[in-house]
Design a protein around this motif. Structure first.
Motif, PDB file in Angstrom:
ATOM      1  N   ARG A  24      42.335 -26.192 -34.222  1.00 57.70           N
ATOM      2  CA  ARG A  24      40.761 -25.870 -34.089  1.00 57.70           C
ATOM      3  C   ARG A  24      40.684 -25.193 -32.526  1.00 57.70           C
ATOM      4  NH1 ARG A  24      40.200 -31.177 -36.217  1.00 57.70           N
ATOM      5  NH2 ARG A  24      39.678 -31.967 -34.296  1.00 57.70           N
ATOM      6  N   LEU A  25      41.323 -25.713 -31.717  1.00 60.90           N
ATOM      7  CA  LEU A  25      41.181 -25.061 -30.345  1.00 60.90           C
ATOM      8  C   LEU A  25      41.787 -23.632 -30.400  1.00 60.90           C
ATOM      9  CD1 LEU A  25      41.145 -25.130 -27.348  1.00 60.90           C
ATOM     10  CD2 LEU A  25      43.496 -25.889 -27.235  1.00 60.90           C
ATOM     11  N   ILE A  26      42.812 -23.398 -31.152  1.00 62.63           N
ATOM     12  CA  ILE A  26      43.515 -21.884 -31.465  1.00 62.63           C
ATOM     13  C   ILE A  26      42.251 -21.059 -32.134  1.00 62.63           C
ATOM     14  CG2 ILE A  26      45.113 -20.513 -32.560  1.00 62.63           C
ATOM     15  CD1 ILE A  26      47.089 -22.775 -31.581  1.00 62.63           C
ATOM     16  N   LYS A  27      41.790 -21.605 -32.918  1.00 59.49           N
ATOM     17  CA  LYS A  27      41.105 -20.711 -33.823  1.00 59.49           C
ATOM     18  C   LYS A  27      39.714 -20.732 -32.801  1.00 59.49           C
ATOM     19  CE  LYS A  27      37.837 -20.915 -38.104  1.00 59.49           C
ATOM     20  NZ  LYS A  27      36.596 -20.616 -37.245  1.00 59.49           N
ATOM     21  N   ASP A  28      39.193 -21.572 -32.078  1.00 52.90           N
ATOM     22  CA  ASP A  28      37.934 -21.305 -31.175  1.00 52.90           C
ATOM     23  C   ASP A  28      38.369 -20.382 -30.209  1.00 52.90           C
ATOM     24  OD1 ASP A  28      36.622 -23.268 -32.611  1.00 52.90           O
ATOM     25  OD2 ASP A  28      37.018 -24.733 -31.358  1.00 52.90           O
ATOM     26  N   VAL A  29      39.606 -20.412 -29.574  1.00 51.33           N
ATOM     27  CA  VAL A  29      39.968 -19.236 -28.559  1.00 51.33           C
ATOM     28  C   VAL A  29      40.042 -17.831 -29.300  1.00 51.33           C
ATOM     29  CG1 VAL A  29      41.870 -18.368 -27.216  1.00 51.33           C
ATOM     30  CG2 VAL A  29      41.257 -20.863 -27.157  1.00 51.33           C
ATOM     31  N   ARG A  30      40.402 -17.680 -30.524  1.00 54.03           N
ATOM     32  CA  ARG A  30      40.649 -16.574 -31.149  1.00 54.03           C
ATOM     33  C   ARG A  30      39.382 -16.013 -31.295  1.00 54.03           C
ATOM     34  NH1 ARG A  30      45.494 -16.248 -35.427  1.00 54.03           N
ATOM     35  NH2 ARG A  30      44.544 -13.874 -35.464  1.00 54.03           N
ATOM     36  N   ASP A  31      38.478 -16.777 -31.929  1.00 50.45           N
ATOM     37  CA  ASP A  31      36.957 -16.570 -32.180  1.00 50.45           C
ATOM     38  C   ASP A  31      36.029 -15.897 -30.957  1.00 50.45           C
ATOM     39  OD1 ASP A  31      37.439 -17.115 -35.042  1.00 50.45           O
ATOM     40  OD2 ASP A  31      36.185 -19.039 -34.585  1.00 50.45           O
ATOM     41  N   CYS A  32      36.630 -16.541 -29.895  1.00 48.54           N
ATOM     42  CA  CYS A  32      35.870 -16.050 -28.384  1.00 48.54           C
ATOM     43  C   CYS A  32      36.561 -14.813 -28.258  1.00 48.54           C
ATOM     44  CB  CYS A  32      36.199 -16.948 -27.429  1.00 48.54           C
ATOM     45  SG  CYS A  32      35.123 -18.763 -27.739  1.00 48.54           S
TER      46      CYS A  32
END
Length: 337
Positions: free
Chosen positions: A232-240
């Motif tokens: 989830r962290l990696i997805k959030d970083v990529r979205d940002c």
């Protein structure tokens, strides 16, 4: 996407096996050009690729084409973490295998174990993986030999026929692996699996303990949640990153501030997943580039700006690295199809 990992017990037990057979740390490091133990994260995980490399190096040093299966068999003597204890304390084999299904990613975070009751006589435990991301043969054989030998006392209680199936080729090792598993081994199958008598599912385990089992299951859920949290962290970083690219490539500090995480904490957690911030920027650009190219009406200069490139030539160079051809040619191919 986060790099697949294995539990540290697998690596530690493999290194112990190699040491017992005369492969010292210096020899291993001379082949690997690194010390695998220094790559264990604070969460007790090791990159799957590093585990695979260690198996390959050991196979070369020992000249053992069956190293994965041999090491997996040897390592079955030692408990390999919470999933092992969860199985030991289960009421019966069905409950133990259900634990494997739900928590196998705590052992190898790549694909899923699936229990299937094929018919009234046969059950099957298979390792389902994406066809383009199959694990290397040594890894597959290590995992199945380890699980099989741990559970062999239970499997031996039944009279039903057993078979081990591997998706990879035998390469002349049929007899060796058949003797190791003490069961027929078939190669070139659709999926890696163990087939056994369905009646064994209702066999009691050796050390059933409902209270301990419940506590262990709660702990396993927490461990799995922590593992998935990094996804989830990696997805959030990529979205940002995607949301800020049009203004230029954001700094890690900008993303950490947006997520409400300290920059050092974010960097450490990305390091734990063997994923760098730079690679996440590259992956985000790569994924967005296809959608923008496919739209058709957006000029390449505008796409390069939308992706945060300093000029169009930098975008074209990156796109060719990603997809093997220039973006304009790729767009023409899409329009022609």
């Amino acid at each position: 996407m986060r790099t697949p990992t294995v539990c540290k017990e697998y690596l530690e037990n493999l290194l112990e096996y190699l040491a017992e057979r005369g492969v010292n740390a210096r020899q291993l490091q001379s082949v690997l050009r690194l010390n695998p133990l220094t790559h264990i994260t604070e969460h007790g995980r090791v990159p799957l690729r590093l585990f695979e490399m260690t198996l390959d190096a050991g196979a070369t040093l020992l000249n053992d084409p069956c190293l994965g299966a041999n090491a997996g068999t040897h390592c079955s003597r030692t408990p390999w973490g919470i999933v092992d204890y969860l199985g030991m304390s289960a009421a019966n084999a069905r409950e133990a295998l259900d634990g494997i299904q739900r928590y196998s990613r705590l052992l190898i975070d790549h694909g899923d174990m699936v229990l299937t009751e094929i018919n009234s006589q046969t059950a099957c435990l298979s390792w389902q993986q994406v066809s383009r991301q199959q694990s290397a043969p040594h890894v597959v054989e290590f995992f199945f030999a380890n699980w099989y030998r741990v559970n062999k006392p239970m499997l031996d209680r039944g009279d039903a026929h057993r078979e081990v199936h591997f998706a990879h080729a035998a390469n002349g090792r049929e007899q060796q692996l058949t003797e190791l598993f003490e069961a027929p081994v078939q190669f070139g199958k659709k999926v890696n699996a163990v087939h056994f008598g369905r009646e064994l599912l209702d066999q009691p385990t050796l050390y059933p303990h409902p209270g301990i089992h419940k506590s262990l299951e709660q702990a396993a859920r927490i461990e799995l949640s922590n593992l998935q949290f990094e996804d989830r962290l990696i997805k959030d970083v990529r979205d940002c990153i995607a949301g800020q690219l049009a203004e230029g490539v954001p700094r890690l500090e900008d993303i950490s501030a947006q997520l409400g995480i300290g920059a050092r904490t974010l960097q450490r957690r990305l390091n734990n997943t063997e994923t760098s911030y730079k690679s996440l920027v590259d992956e985000t650009r790569k994924a967005r580039s296809l959608g923008l190219i496919a739209q058709g009406e957006m000029a390449l200069l505008d796409i390069s700006a939308e992706l945060g490139f300093s000029d169009q030539s930098a975008f074209q160079k990156a796109f060719k690295r990603w997809y093997g051809q220039a973006p304009g040619r790729y767009r023409m191919m899409l329009q022609a199809s």
